[in-house]
Motif scaffolding. Structure first.
Motif, PDB file in Angstrom:
ATOM      1  N   LYS A   1     -16.144  13.528  -1.194  1.00 22.62           N
ATOM      2  CA  LYS A   1     -16.474  14.810  -1.810  1.00 22.62           C
ATOM      3  C   LYS A   1     -15.767  15.904  -1.022  1.00 22.62           C
ATOM      4  CE  LYS A   1     -20.151  15.456  -3.966  1.00 22.62           C
ATOM      5  NZ  LYS A   1     -21.242  15.482  -4.878  1.00 22.62           N
TER       6      LYS A   1
ATOM      7  N   ASP B   1     -21.815  23.050  -6.593  1.00 22.05           N
ATOM      8  CA  ASP B   1     -21.353  22.075  -7.584  1.00 22.05           C
ATOM      9  C   ASP B   1     -21.471  20.666  -7.015  1.00 22.05           C
ATOM     10  OD1 ASP B   1     -20.135  20.525  -9.497  1.00 22.05           O
ATOM     11  OD2 ASP B   1     -18.279  21.698  -9.577  1.00 22.05           O
ATOM     12  N   GLU B   2     -22.625  20.055  -7.200  1.00 18.79           N
ATOM     13  CA  GLU B   2     -22.884  18.707  -6.676  1.00 18.79           C
ATOM     14  C   GLU B   2     -22.123  17.627  -7.431  1.00 18.79           C
ATOM     15  OE1 GLU B   2     -24.631  17.931  -3.893  1.00 18.79           O
ATOM     16  OE2 GLU B   2     -24.745  20.099  -3.581  1.00 18.79           O
TER      17      GLU B   2
END
Length: 162
Positions: A75, A84-85
């Motif tokens: 990530k 914004d996961e």
């Protein structure tokens, strides 16, 4: 965590396993500190590859490593949009004949349409449509690692401004 990551990096170096080494870099600032060049070249390029800016950053002051690992997925350290996961990174590893490694990374989202298992589905392009299998989006950045006598070290951090 840092002790385990440092051991992971040491083992990866001993086994010439760049992928494991990179994972250790992604999860630990202590590993990044140990396996970075004294000065890291940080550059911003435009969409055509022209240099917008470049600077030398002492490794002790370099805090912009763009990749982290959460569970089994890469990530962004800082998502493009705060909170914004659902933003992940698509990574491409390339090895040169002299054992330099380039890691290109691109910010991506997935459609959740898995063929079964734990994958996140298909990578979505900027148009919101799934990319064809086996293709990668245009990279947002590149990390360059040069070989040392017994491992690799982070030498350059390049970002593209589009």
């Amino acid at each position: 965590m840092d002790r385990n990551a440092l051991e992971m990096a040491r083992r990866a170096c001993a086994n010439s396993d760049f992928n494991e080494f990179f994972t250790a870099m992604a999860i630990s600032s202590a590993v990044r500190q140990k396996y970075s060049a004294p000065m890291i070249e940080v550059a911003t390029l435009d969409g055509r590859g022209n240099v917008i800016s470049t600077r030398q950053v002492p490794s002790g002051s370099y805090g912009d490593f763009p990749v982290t690992q959460v569970d089994f997925y890469y990530k962004p350290t800082r998502p493009l949009r705060a909170g914004d996961e659902g933003e992940y990174l698509d990574l491409q590893f390339n090895q040169s004949q002299n054992d330099d490694y380039s890691v290109e990374w691109a910010r991506v989202h997935y459609d959740g349409q898995s063929d079964g298992g734990d994958d996140l589905g298909n990578i979505l392009g900027t148009d919101g449509k799934a990319l064809p299998a086996g293709t990668h989006p245009e990279a947002d950045g590149q990390l360059l690692f040069h070989p040392t006598q017994d491992c690799w070290r982070l030498q350059e951090d390049i970002r593209w401004r589009r």
